[in-house]
Motif scaffolding. Structure first.
Motif, PDB file in Angstrom:
ATOM      1  N   PHE A  53     150.354 -12.103  10.231  1.00  0.00           N
ATOM      2  CA  PHE A  53     151.434 -11.114  10.246  1.00  0.00           C
ATOM      3  C   PHE A  53     150.874  -9.697  10.382  1.00  0.00           C
ATOM      4  N   TYR A  54     149.865  -9.380   9.586  1.00  0.00           N
ATOM      5  CA  TYR A  54     149.281  -8.037   9.632  1.00  0.00           C
ATOM      6  C   TYR A  54     148.666  -7.745  11.001  1.00  0.00           C
ATOM      7  N   GLN A  55     147.927  -8.704  11.536  1.00  0.00           N
ATOM      8  CA  GLN A  55     147.282  -8.494  12.831  1.00  0.00           C
ATOM      9  C   GLN A  55     148.298  -8.345  13.956  1.00  0.00           C
ATOM     10  N   LYS A  56     149.397  -9.050  13.844  1.00  0.00           N
ATOM     11  CA  LYS A  56     150.424  -9.015  14.886  1.00  0.00           C
ATOM     12  C   LYS A  56     151.236  -7.730  14.849  1.00  0.00           C
ATOM     13  N   ASN A  57     151.467  -7.200  13.652  1.00  0.00           N
ATOM     14  CA  ASN A  57     152.382  -6.068  13.507  1.00  0.00           C
ATOM     15  C   ASN A  57     151.705  -4.710  13.373  1.00  0.00           C
ATOM     16  N   PHE A  58     150.382  -4.697  13.172  1.00  0.00           N
ATOM     17  CA  PHE A  58     149.682  -3.421  13.015  1.00  0.00           C
ATOM     18  C   PHE A  58     148.462  -3.401  13.935  1.00  0.00           C
ATOM     19  N   SER A  59     148.554  -2.624  14.996  1.00  0.00           N
ATOM     20  CA  SER A  59     147.457  -2.564  15.968  1.00  0.00           C
ATOM     21  C   SER A  59     146.202  -1.944  15.369  1.00  0.00           C
ATOM     22  N   SER A  60     146.375  -1.128  14.334  1.00  0.00           N
ATOM     23  CA  SER A  60     145.230  -0.466  13.705  1.00  0.00           C
ATOM     24  C   SER A  60     144.684  -1.248  12.512  1.00  0.00           C
ATOM     25  N   TYR A  61     145.104  -2.498  12.385  1.00  0.00           N
ATOM     26  CA  TYR A  61     144.665  -3.275  11.228  1.00  0.00           C
ATOM     27  C   TYR A  61     143.152  -3.472  11.272  1.00  0.00           C
ATOM     28  N   PRO A  62     142.463  -3.254  10.138  1.00  0.00           N
ATOM     29  CA  PRO A  62     140.989  -3.359  10.113  1.00  0.00           C
ATOM     30  C   PRO A  62     140.481  -4.697  10.643  1.00  0.00           C
ATOM     31  N   LYS A  63     139.593  -4.641  11.608  1.00  0.00           N
ATOM     32  CA  LYS A  63     139.087  -5.851  12.255  1.00  0.00           C
ATOM     33  C   LYS A  63     138.156  -6.653  11.355  1.00  0.00           C
ATOM     34  N   HIS A  64     137.516  -5.978  10.407  1.00  0.00           N
ATOM     35  CA  HIS A  64     136.507  -6.661   9.596  1.00  0.00           C
ATOM     36  C   HIS A  64     137.108  -7.494   8.467  1.00  0.00           C
ATOM     37  N   ARG A  65     138.374  -7.321   8.192  1.00  0.00           N
ATOM     38  CA  ARG A  65     138.985  -8.039   7.073  1.00  0.00           C
ATOM     39  C   ARG A  65     139.137  -9.527   7.375  1.00  0.00           C
ATOM     40  N   LYS A  66     138.776 -10.330   6.393  1.00  0.00           N
ATOM     41  CA  LYS A  66     139.035 -11.757   6.468  1.00  0.00           C
ATOM     42  C   LYS A  66     140.417 -12.029   5.875  1.00  0.00           C
ATOM     43  N   ALA A  67     140.874 -13.253   5.995  1.00  0.00           N
ATOM     44  CA  ALA A  67     142.205 -13.587   5.495  1.00  0.00           C
ATOM     45  C   ALA A  67     142.217 -13.835   3.992  1.00  0.00           C
ATOM     46  N   PHE A  68     141.213 -14.549   3.491  1.00  0.00           N
ATOM     47  CA  PHE A  68     141.316 -15.099   2.141  1.00  0.00           C
ATOM     48  C   PHE A  68     140.067 -14.885   1.287  1.00  0.00           C
ATOM     49  N   ILE A  69     138.930 -15.358   1.764  1.00  0.00           N
ATOM     50  CA  ILE A  69     137.685 -15.267   1.000  1.00  0.00           C
ATOM     51  C   ILE A  69     136.791 -14.208   1.635  1.00  0.00           C
ATOM     52  N   PRO A  70     136.363 -13.203   0.873  1.00  0.00           N
ATOM     53  CA  PRO A  70     135.562 -12.110   1.435  1.00  0.00           C
ATOM     54  C   PRO A  70     134.350 -12.603   2.226  1.00  0.00           C
ATOM     55  N   PHE A  71     134.223 -12.083   3.453  1.00  0.00           N
ATOM     56  CA  PHE A  71     133.086 -12.333   4.338  1.00  0.00           C
ATOM     57  C   PHE A  71     132.972 -13.784   4.820  1.00  0.00           C
ATOM     58  N   VAL A  72     133.918 -14.638   4.446  1.00  0.00           N
ATOM     59  CA  VAL A  72     133.812 -16.063   4.770  1.00  0.00           C
ATOM     60  C   VAL A  72     134.980 -16.549   5.613  1.00  0.00           C
ATOM     61  N   PHE A  73     136.211 -16.372   5.116  1.00  0.00           N
ATOM     62  CA  PHE A  73     137.381 -16.973   5.775  1.00  0.00           C
ATOM     63  C   PHE A  73     138.574 -16.025   5.706  1.00  0.00           C
TER      64      PHE A  73
END
Length: 307
Positions: A287-307
């Motif tokens: 949802f965030y990636q679809k609705n916010f073009s400036s959404y931080p690319k480095h963020r994972k969905a659930f587990i930091p740096f993994v998933f």
């Protein structure tokens, strides 16, 4: 009963894993959003903001939804049910009482723990679960700002039964002698300290993240000024889209540690929470990636740096 509960948690974890894999592999819907088997599958998985942007859903699907703010009911049920179990277990642990006969009838007497003094672990975990429910209830009532999002009636019914099942699972960890009214001494072990410390740490971060989400819809004075969604920043949001889901997983892992690591049944619960929260996180991340073009690319969905 313990064997049935363990099997149920394992099957539920497998179902959430299967749903996650299907969702990850699923390409653009072959049918109109909200229609057919694919629409029903998506409707059962999505809730709140993740239901938006999928076109007009059929009337029969819209009839099977309730307000997302009814999440509050889950924690009301949990506070009452697990508080009831906590009182009875406390009486059995320290006052020499016994659990009600109808509870003992439901629980096949199995001594899960390898040593007698570890009965305290179950009481401690039930206390942590009850405190967690109290905090989440307070956050739903006084911190979170719910939009007009909805959840499927099946999700709602699942949530109502979930905490009843979780509390009953903790009760299955209680040795036979305590259930029958034999008072035992308390001995605190190192894994109790580790588990409680991790629980407090994860709970603090979860609360901070929920406050961050709520403040996105409030003015500096605390007045609600919007029900729209924005990009959250701060705390664990710097690395993942859904840190409150990750914190939820850590809370259940902390309870597994508090039980002494060796409760297979509770690890089945942890796996269920893992795949359930991962599924919800993937949908939110989408949802965030679809609705916010400036959404931080480095963020994972659930587990930091993994998933």
């Amino acid at each position: 009963m313990p064997a049935v509960l363990a099997a149920a948690w394992a099957l539920l974890a497998a179902a959430f894993l299967a749903a996650l894999l299907v969702l990850r592999r699923q390409q653009a819907p072959a049918r109109r959003p909200g229609g057919g088997i694919s629409g029903l599958f998506q409707d059962l998985l999505r809730y709140g903001k993740t239901k938006s942007g999928r076109g007009q859903r059929p009337a029969w699907l819209r009839r099977l939804q309730v307000p997302k703010r009814w999440f509050t009911h889950f924690y009301v049920v949990s506070v009452l049910w697990n508080g009831f179990l906590l009182i009875w277990l406390f009486r059995a642990e320290f006052l020499g009482g016994s659990l009600p006969s109808w509870i003992q009838h439901c629980l096949t007497c199995t001594n899960i723990f390898p040593s007698a003094h570890e009965h305290f672990s179950a009481l401690l975990v039930l206390l942590l679960l009850w405190l967690h429910s109290c905090r989440r209830l307070a956050e739903c009532l006084w911190t979170s700002v719910f939009s007009n999002g909805v959840i499927h009636i099946v999700q709602y019914c699942f949530g109502l039964g979930y905490y009843i099942a979780v509390g009953s699972t903790v009760l299955c960890q209680v040795p036979t002698d305590v259930r029958n009214g034999k008072e035992l001494s308390v001995q605190i072990c190192w894994y109790h300290i580790v588990g409680v410390t991790m629980y407090i740490w994860a709970s603090l971060h979860q609360h901070r993240c929920l406050v961050i989400l709520a403040n996105l819809r409030k003015s500096k004075s605390g007045k609600v000024i919007s029900l729209s969604h924005s990009i959250p920043f701060g705390d664990w949001f710097e690395t993942v889209s859904c840190p409150h889901y990750f914190a939820e997983l850590l809370i259940y892992v902390s309870m597994a540690i508090t039980l002494g690591f060796h409760s297979v049944m509770w690890w089945c619960v942890v796996m269920c929470v893992l795949f359930n929260q991962a599924l919800a996180a993937v949908l939110s991340h989408e949802f965030y990636q679809k609705n916010f073009s400036s959404y931080p690319k480095h963020r994972k969905a659930f587990i930091p740096f993994v998933f």
